[in-house]
Design a protein around this motif. Structure first.
Motif, short mmCIF file in Angstrom:
data_model
loop_
_atom_site.label_atom_id
_atom_site.label_comp_id
_atom_site.label_asym_id
_atom_site.label_seq_id
_atom_site.Cartn_x
_atom_site.Cartn_y
_atom_site.Cartn_z
N GLU A 14 -0.65 -5.18 -8.64
CA GLU A 14 -0.63 -5.40 -10.09
C GLU A 14 -0.97 -4.11 -10.82
N PHE A 15 -0.28 -3.91 -11.94
CA PHE A 15 -0.45 -2.71 -12.76
C PHE A 15 -0.87 -3.11 -14.17
N ASN A 16 -2.13 -2.85 -14.49
CA ASN A 16 -2.67 -3.07 -15.84
C ASN A 16 -2.98 -1.74 -16.49
N HIS A 17 -3.26 -1.79 -17.78
CA HIS A 17 -3.73 -0.61 -18.49
C HIS A 17 -5.02 -0.12 -17.86
N GLN A 18 -5.22 1.19 -17.84
CA GLN A 18 -6.43 1.75 -17.23
C GLN A 18 -7.68 1.17 -17.88
N GLY A 19 -8.61 0.75 -17.05
CA GLY A 19 -9.84 0.15 -17.55
C GLY A 19 -9.74 -1.34 -17.80
N VAL A 20 -8.54 -1.89 -17.61
CA VAL A 20 -8.36 -3.33 -17.75
C VAL A 20 -8.47 -3.96 -16.37
N ASN A 21 -9.51 -4.74 -16.18
CA ASN A 21 -9.71 -5.47 -14.93
C ASN A 21 -10.66 -6.62 -15.22
N LYS A 22 -10.83 -7.48 -14.27
CA LYS A 22 -11.67 -8.66 -14.50
C LYS A 22 -13.12 -8.29 -14.78
N GLY A 23 -13.58 -7.20 -14.16
CA GLY A 23 -14.96 -6.77 -14.39
C GLY A 23 -15.18 -6.38 -15.84
N GLN A 24 -14.26 -5.60 -16.39
CA GLN A 24 -14.38 -5.20 -17.80
C GLN A 24 -14.21 -6.42 -18.71
N GLY A 25 -13.36 -7.36 -18.29
CA GLY A 25 -13.21 -8.59 -19.06
C GLY A 25 -14.51 -9.37 -19.12
N LEU A 26 -15.20 -9.46 -17.98
CA LEU A 26 -16.48 -10.17 -17.94
C LEU A 26 -17.52 -9.46 -18.79
N LYS A 27 -17.57 -8.13 -18.70
CA LYS A 27 -18.52 -7.38 -19.53
C LYS A 27 -18.24 -7.59 -21.02
N LYS A 28 -16.96 -7.57 -21.38
CA LYS A 28 -16.58 -7.76 -22.77
C LYS A 28 -17.00 -9.14 -23.27
N LYS B 152 0.83 -1.21 0.00
CA LYS B 152 0.00 0.00 0.00
C LYS B 152 0.87 1.26 0.00
N LYS B 153 1.97 1.22 0.73
CA LYS B 153 2.90 2.35 0.74
C LYS B 153 3.48 2.57 -0.66
N ILE B 154 3.82 1.47 -1.33
CA ILE B 154 4.33 1.57 -2.70
C ILE B 154 3.28 2.20 -3.61
N GLU B 155 2.02 1.78 -3.46
CA GLU B 155 0.96 2.37 -4.29
C GLU B 155 0.91 3.88 -4.11
N ASP B 156 1.01 4.33 -2.88
CA ASP B 156 1.02 5.78 -2.61
C ASP B 156 2.23 6.45 -3.24
N ASP B 157 3.39 5.80 -3.15
CA ASP B 157 4.61 6.37 -3.71
C ASP B 157 4.55 6.52 -5.23
N LEU B 158 3.80 5.64 -5.88
CA LEU B 158 3.81 5.59 -7.35
C LEU B 158 2.66 6.37 -7.99
N LYS B 159 1.91 7.11 -7.20
CA LYS B 159 0.74 7.79 -7.75
C LYS B 159 1.11 8.75 -8.88
N ASP B 160 2.36 9.22 -8.91
CA ASP B 160 2.77 10.15 -9.98
C ASP B 160 2.84 9.47 -11.34
N ILE B 161 2.89 8.13 -11.37
CA ILE B 161 2.99 7.45 -12.68
C ILE B 161 1.87 6.44 -12.92
N THR B 162 0.92 6.30 -11.99
CA THR B 162 -0.11 5.27 -12.15
C THR B 162 -1.49 5.84 -12.48
N GLY B 163 -1.56 7.12 -12.81
CA GLY B 163 -2.86 7.73 -13.12
C GLY B 163 -3.54 7.11 -14.32
N ASP B 164 -2.75 6.54 -15.23
CA ASP B 164 -3.32 5.91 -16.43
C ASP B 164 -3.27 4.39 -16.34
#
Length: 272
Positions: free
Chosen positions: A188-202, A164-176
């Protein structure tokens, strides 16, 4: 009636010893006989799921599917035919890799066909044994992957607070990016909008199935998007505590006690 069951593998369908119980296999086969599609939904690559598909009687079949790479890929089981793919840029992967060198983490870089690991510590070697093929790397860069399609990057450390600390540290590069957690050891770092929910919808769109007619089963935060989007979102009993309130239903059984069979018996077969 529900027409698709999207189900996480590790710590959900699979027992802690990585086996699939006879009860789960039989329930999945009964659901299949009723025309219900059982779709493994995993953060791993689609080429690591073959053993599971063989156990379930779904291997190399037409009109049966896998959601992999946390929704970054959707494939038909027949010939592992890729229907949808969405990864991250080499530049983003390289940036995540270089930033990861500053932390006490094992770094994974996923391409379509291989997982590369830096600081591949023995604990991680043991955890991944039998799950996927991994190639250890030692460089402070991933320039050798230029020109290849990269799916995602993840960091491993079993201290969730540290991640969680790493997630906070990386906010400058994880906006997308889409940032999620899995297996109580990965960020885990995926492309924005890529997640299992969107996969199921697709996949539901591809098959012409109303999203209301889907079930999602999982145990960790990378499953939450599909649990929230599905018609019925199920957490197994061993779901991380902070996520249970987000689920429609929590099973009585854990992943070691036939939780998937419990869901199928109650909501598909009507025998529980």
């Amino acid at each position: 009636m529900y027409k698709i069951i999207a189900c996480d593998l590790d710590e959900t369908l699979l027992s802690d010893d990585r086996s699939i119980s006879k009860e789960n296999i039989e329930a999945i086969q009964k659901a299949k006989e009723l025309g219900v599609k059982f779709v493994p939904a995993t953060g791993r690559g689609y080429n690591t799921v073959d053993g599971t598909l063989k156990e379930l009687g779904l291997y190399d079949l037409e009109n049966e599917y896998v959601i992999s790479y946390n929704g970054g890929a959707i494939s038909e089981n027949k010939g592992s035919k890729l229907l949808h793919f969405e990864g991250i840029t080499f530049e983003k992967a390289s940036e995540l890799y270089k930033r990861g060198l500053n932390y006490d983490v094992c770094i994974h870089v996923y391409t379509k066909d291989m997982v590369y690991a830096y600081k591949f510590v023995q604990e991680e070697i043991n955890y991944l044994a039998g799950r996927m093929e991994v190639k250890e790397i030692f460089d402070d860069h991933i320039d050798f992957l230029k020109g290849q399609e990269i799916v995602k990057v993840l960091y491993m450390n079993t201290d969730y607070g540290y991640l969680k600390k790493i997630e906070d540290d990386l906010k400058d590069i994880t906006g997308d990016l889409d940032v999620s957690y899995s297996s109580n050891r990965y960020i885990e770092f995926n492309h924005q909008g890529v997640n299992k929910g969107q996969g199921l919808k697709k996949l539901a769109d591809i098959l012409g199935v109303d999203i209301k007619d889907t079930i999602a089963i999982g145990d960790n935060f990378n499953d939450l998007s599909m649990i929230k989007v599905a018609g019925l979102g199920v957490g197994v009993q061993n779901t991380v505590e902070n996520m249970k309130k987000e689920c429609d239903v929590i099973t009585k059984a854990t992943n070691n006690e036939n939780a998937v069979a419990e869901v199928i018996s109650k909501y598909i077969l009507g025998t529980n």
